[in-house]
Design a protein around this motif. Structure first.
Motif, PDB file in Angstrom:
ATOM      1  N   ILE A 191       0.836  -1.201   0.000  1.00  0.00           N
ATOM      2  CA  ILE A 191       0.000   0.000   0.000  1.00  0.00           C
ATOM      3  C   ILE A 191       0.870   1.250   0.000  1.00  0.00           C
ATOM      4  CG2 ILE A 191      -1.656   1.353   1.338  1.00  0.00           C
ATOM      5  CD1 ILE A 191      -2.804  -1.176   2.397  1.00  0.00           C
ATOM      6  N   ILE A 192       1.885   1.252   0.855  1.00  0.00           N
ATOM      7  CA  ILE A 192       2.751   2.428   0.975  1.00  0.00           C
ATOM      8  C   ILE A 192       3.522   2.666  -0.315  1.00  0.00           C
ATOM      9  CG2 ILE A 192       4.723   3.389   2.227  1.00  0.00           C
ATOM     10  CD1 ILE A 192       3.716   1.766   4.671  1.00  0.00           C
ATOM     11  N   LEU A 193       4.029   1.595  -0.898  1.00  0.00           N
ATOM     12  CA  LEU A 193       4.766   1.733  -2.161  1.00  0.00           C
ATOM     13  C   LEU A 193       3.887   2.340  -3.241  1.00  0.00           C
ATOM     14  CD1 LEU A 193       7.351   1.140  -3.787  1.00  0.00           C
ATOM     15  CD2 LEU A 193       6.393  -1.112  -4.304  1.00  0.00           C
ATOM     16  N   GLY A 194       2.663   1.819  -3.365  1.00  0.00           N
ATOM     17  CA  GLY A 194       1.741   2.356  -4.360  1.00  0.00           C
ATOM     18  C   GLY A 194       1.315   3.779  -4.041  1.00  0.00           C
ATOM     19  N   ALA A 195       1.152   4.078  -2.752  1.00  0.00           N
ATOM     20  CA  ALA A 195       0.699   5.408  -2.347  1.00  0.00           C
ATOM     21  C   ALA A 195       1.757   6.466  -2.630  1.00  0.00           C
ATOM     22  CB  ALA A 195       0.353   5.411  -0.865  1.00  0.00           C
ATOM     23  N   ILE A 196       3.013   6.143  -2.342  1.00  0.00           N
ATOM     24  CA  ILE A 196       4.090   7.110  -2.622  1.00  0.00           C
ATOM     25  C   ILE A 196       4.156   7.411  -4.111  1.00  0.00           C
ATOM     26  CG2 ILE A 196       6.587   7.453  -2.577  1.00  0.00           C
ATOM     27  CD1 ILE A 196       6.665   5.841   0.014  1.00  0.00           C
ATOM     28  N   THR A 197       3.989   6.365  -4.932  1.00  0.00           N
ATOM     29  CA  THR A 197       3.996   6.560  -6.387  1.00  0.00           C
ATOM     30  C   THR A 197       2.804   7.405  -6.823  1.00  0.00           C
ATOM     31  OG1 THR A 197       5.081   4.417  -6.679  1.00  0.00           O
ATOM     32  CG2 THR A 197       4.013   5.384  -8.615  1.00  0.00           C
ATOM     33  N   GLU A 198       1.626   7.089  -6.278  1.00  0.00           N
ATOM     34  CA  GLU A 198       0.406   7.804  -6.673  1.00  0.00           C
ATOM     35  C   GLU A 198       0.416   9.253  -6.195  1.00  0.00           C
ATOM     36  OE1 GLU A 198      -4.394   7.746  -5.703  1.00  0.00           O
ATOM     37  OE2 GLU A 198      -3.124   6.096  -5.043  1.00  0.00           O
ATOM     38  N   LEU A 199       0.834   9.467  -4.947  1.00  0.00           N
ATOM     39  CA  LEU A 199       0.789  10.816  -4.379  1.00  0.00           C
ATOM     40  C   LEU A 199       1.957  11.681  -4.836  1.00  0.00           C
ATOM     41  CD1 LEU A 199      -0.312   9.941  -0.727  1.00  0.00           C
ATOM     42  CD2 LEU A 199      -1.745  10.711  -2.630  1.00  0.00           C
ATOM     43  N   ALA A 243      -1.084  11.300   4.949  1.00  0.00           N
ATOM     44  CA  ALA A 243      -2.074  10.215   4.945  1.00  0.00           C
ATOM     45  C   ALA A 243      -1.953   9.370   6.211  1.00  0.00           C
ATOM     46  CB  ALA A 243      -1.895   9.346   3.703  1.00  0.00           C
ATOM     47  N   GLY A 244      -0.722   9.221   6.717  1.00  0.00           N
ATOM     48  CA  GLY A 244      -0.520   8.468   7.955  1.00  0.00           C
ATOM     49  C   GLY A 244      -1.163   9.136   9.154  1.00  0.00           C
ATOM     50  N   ILE A 245      -1.129  10.469   9.187  1.00  0.00           N
ATOM     51  CA  ILE A 245      -1.800  11.207  10.270  1.00  0.00           C
ATOM     52  C   ILE A 245      -3.308  10.976  10.196  1.00  0.00           C
ATOM     53  CG2 ILE A 245      -2.321  13.507  11.169  1.00  0.00           C
ATOM     54  CD1 ILE A 245       0.456  14.378  10.198  1.00  0.00           C
ATOM     55  N   ILE A 246      -3.849  11.034   8.982  1.00  0.00           N
ATOM     56  CA  ILE A 246      -5.284  10.790   8.794  1.00  0.00           C
ATOM     57  C   ILE A 246      -5.639   9.376   9.241  1.00  0.00           C
ATOM     58  CG2 ILE A 246      -7.090  10.530   7.039  1.00  0.00           C
ATOM     59  CD1 ILE A 246      -5.627  12.770   5.457  1.00  0.00           C
ATOM     60  N   PHE A 268      -3.757  17.805   3.281  1.00  0.00           N
ATOM     61  CA  PHE A 268      -5.077  17.668   3.895  1.00  0.00           C
ATOM     62  C   PHE A 268      -6.201  18.151   2.987  1.00  0.00           C
ATOM     63  CE2 PHE A 268      -2.563  17.545   7.883  1.00  0.00           C
ATOM     64  CZ  PHE A 268      -3.086  16.371   8.402  1.00  0.00           C
ATOM     65  N   THR A 269      -5.863  18.903   1.946  1.00  0.00           N
ATOM     66  CA  THR A 269      -6.876  19.359   0.989  1.00  0.00           C
ATOM     67  C   THR A 269      -6.925  18.461  -0.248  1.00  0.00           C
ATOM     68  OG1 THR A 269      -5.300  20.854  -0.122  1.00  0.00           O
ATOM     69  CG2 THR A 269      -6.560  21.738   1.735  1.00  0.00           C
ATOM     70  N   ASN A 270      -6.139  17.394  -0.245  1.00  0.00           N
ATOM     71  CA  ASN A 270      -6.041  16.496  -1.401  1.00  0.00           C
ATOM     72  C   ASN A 270      -6.905  15.249  -1.161  1.00  0.00           C
ATOM     73  OD1 ASN A 270      -5.312  14.714  -3.445  1.00  0.00           O
ATOM     74  ND2 ASN A 270      -3.146  15.284  -3.385  1.00  0.00           N
ATOM     75  N   PRO A 271      -7.962  15.032  -1.957  1.00  0.00           N
ATOM     76  CA  PRO A 271      -8.826  13.850  -1.758  1.00  0.00           C
ATOM     77  C   PRO A 271      -8.062  12.531  -1.862  1.00  0.00           C
ATOM     78  CG  PRO A 271      -9.866  15.428  -3.245  1.00  0.00           C
ATOM     79  CD  PRO A 271      -8.466  15.901  -3.041  1.00  0.00           C
ATOM     80  N   ALA A 272      -7.038  12.474  -2.729  1.00  0.00           N
ATOM     81  CA  ALA A 272      -6.265  11.236  -2.878  1.00  0.00           C
ATOM     82  C   ALA A 272      -5.539  10.886  -1.585  1.00  0.00           C
ATOM     83  CB  ALA A 272      -5.266  11.379  -4.030  1.00  0.00           C
ATOM     84  N   VAL A 273      -5.078  11.913  -0.866  1.00  0.00           N
ATOM     85  CA  VAL A 273      -4.400  11.679   0.410  1.00  0.00           C
ATOM     86  C   VAL A 273      -5.381  11.093   1.431  1.00  0.00           C
ATOM     87  CG1 VAL A 273      -3.240  12.796   2.350  1.00  0.00           C
ATOM     88  CG2 VAL A 273      -2.668  13.468   0.010  1.00  0.00           C
TER      89      VAL A 273
END
Length: 513
Positions: A73-81, A90-93, A237-242
């Motif tokens: 998940i983290i690998l894909g998220a870093i690439t996507e974000l 995203a980790g804080i959320i 925090f204003t990014n829906p993808a995050v």
């Protein structure tokens, strides 16, 4: 101090804490590597998972830190974000959502995910982790580069092969039993450092280039420790993808934690039970703090927890002590940590991935039947070819489909006997008969031959959908008359509506309450 953190507990927890530290150090670095994150982020997560979560949780033996289950998940998220800093946001959320889940008493959430989907998810994660290590094994930047033999680095291949041999044979050799307290992963790291330092000293062509080694910040004094921290991108925090990534991490991390807690409570020699709602809150606080300081998201982890129990850990102090040891390692051993070949960590992760996705798991679910195997294999494949959340959602959909099919099949049965030269059919209704069963029941009723006897047994039935009840009434009042079918009913909660001209039908009602 609480009873779990008094002097006697600290004394008894020192040795288990050291063992867990030795297991956790290479795993923290390796999981960060598999996640595409800075190596130091794995250690930060391990420190906070040990010290902060260890103190807040009421689990006595579980240990938290970066988890292989989140790596994909983290690998894909870093690439996507597009940045590690947005992942931290995203980790804080995710942490905040876990705290909310804890207050909502959602500690039983894992019970609603079938084991076939969970195991399929873990197997898919394992295969993804394994595949992602192949470039490190051959010392190249991408999988496609492996096709060029000239680009392969022999030194990394040798260290990986030797590391895998150590991992597989360490606990099987007689002489290693004398040092069985040393985990194989730590031995792999030490051997990798020694071999590469020898190659560097002898100026061998096998020496591994600096870009293929661990790289964490170093500092000359304690005042420079802040250089290791990376901070979140607050604009995220204003990014829906995050927010989507944060929600995904919260769900998966919570499920993995709760499953680990269930397994760890079984390992606890004193058979104590963890408050799972408090655990979610503790994990949430840990993830918020870890993300604020540049650490990876965390969960309770089975490997470290079982190592703690096997080493004699019975107090939460051992988890805290392991976190303190990780902190000491970062402060005093950063130069040594930067000597670790990435190939050594790749070997550790290859074995982790294999254990999650080994053929025995597939064979196990095959023997459990298609209703278990198909959701498992669909989840497994979809996690690999799409992403974790998509794979789990599709797997859940397939699992629900099999549940509905099973409900349709088990909601009723039709038996045939011969009594006094007359065919007698018995339609037995199960405890619950939903609208999903309407078509199947209709087909069986309308296939009955002329001039037979039908007994409808509803004695075990607790619920019947109004559509099915109306279907039975319509059959009695119309089709049964047409086909001269004699009908008796027992066990219905309400009277069956029968038209007045149904003289050829004998109805025997028994009300049940």
């Amino acid at each position: 101090m609480t009873n779990n953190m008094n002097f006697a507990a600290l004394k008894k927890s020192a040795a288990p804490g050291l063992v867990v530290f030795l297991v956790a150090l290479p795993l923290c670095l390796g999981i960060a590597l598999a996640s595409g994150a800075p190596p130091i982020s794995g250690i930060i997560s391990g420190i906070i998972g040990g010290v902060v979560v260890g103190l807040l949780s009421n689990s006595n033996v579980s240990v938290s830190g970066p988890a292989a289950g989140l790596a994909a998940i983290i690998l894909g998220a870093i690439t996507e974000l597009g940045s590690f800093q947005l992942l931290l946001t995203a980790g804080i959320i995710a942490g905040a959502l876990q705290i909310v889940l804890g207050f909502l008493r959602s500690g039983t959430i894992a019970n609603y995910f079938p084991s076939s989907v969970i195991e399929g998810m873990l197997a898919g994660i394992g295969l993804v982790i394994l595949i992602k290590q192949l470039p490190l094994v051959f010392g190249v930047d991408a999988l496609g580069d492996i096709q060029s033999i000239a680009s392969i680095q022999p030194g990394t291949v040798i260290i990986t092969a030797l590391s895998l041999a150590i991992l597989l044979l360490w606990n099987k050799m007689k002489w290693t039993k004398k040092v069985s307290f040393l985990p194989a992963a730590l031995i792999v790291v030490v051997v990798g450092i020694l071999i590469n330092q020898f190659w560097l000293t002898t100026q061998s062509s096998l020496a591994i280039e600096p870009s293929r080694l661990v790289s964490i910040p170093t500092f000359d004094s304690l005042s420079g420790i802040t250089s290791i921290f990376v901070f979140p991108d607050w604009a995220g925090f204003t990014n829906p993808a995050v927010w989507m990534v944060g929600g995904t991490i919260a769900i998966v991390a919570s499920i993995e934690t709760l499953l680990c807690i269930e397994a760890t409570d079984r390992l606890d020699p004193l058979k104590r039970h963890t408050d799972t709602n408090r655990e979610l809150k503790a994990q949430g606080v840990g993830n918020i703090l870890s993300s604020l300081l540049g650490g990876l998201p965390m969960t309770s982890v089975v490997v470290r927890s079982s190592a703690n129990v096997n080493a004699g850990g019975i107090y939460k102090a051992s988890a805290v002590i392991h976190g303190v040891f990780l902190l000491i390692a970062v402060v005093s051993l950063s130069l040594v940590l930067n000597m670790i070949p990435l190939a050594s960590l790749a070997a550790v992760l290859i074995l982790v991935g294999y254990n999650l996705a080994k053929p025995a798991v597939v064979i196990h679910f095959w023997h459990k039947g298609l209703s278990q195997f198909i959701p498992f294999i669909v989840t497994f494949v979809m996690v690999v070819v799409t992403d974790l959340l998509t794979g789990v959602l599709i797997g859940m959909g397939v699992s629900v489909l099999f549940l509905l099919i099973g409900n349709v099949r088990k909601a009723f049965s039709m038996d045939r006997t011969v009594k006094d030269d007359q065919l007698v059919y018995t339609l037995t209704l199960a405890q619950e008969v939903s609208f999903l069963n309407k078509t199947a029941i209709k087909n069986r009723l309308y296939q009955l031959p002329d001039n037979c006897h039908l007994a409808i047994d509803a004695k075990r039935m607790g619920y019947i959908h109004i559509d099915v009840l109306e279907l039975i009434e319509t059959f009695i009042n119309e089709k049964a008359k047409e086909k001269n079918i004699l009908i008796t009913t027992t066990g219905f909660h309400r009277e069956i509506k029968v038209s007045g001209d149904q003289q050829n039908i004998i109805l025997s009602h028994r009300k049940t309450i």
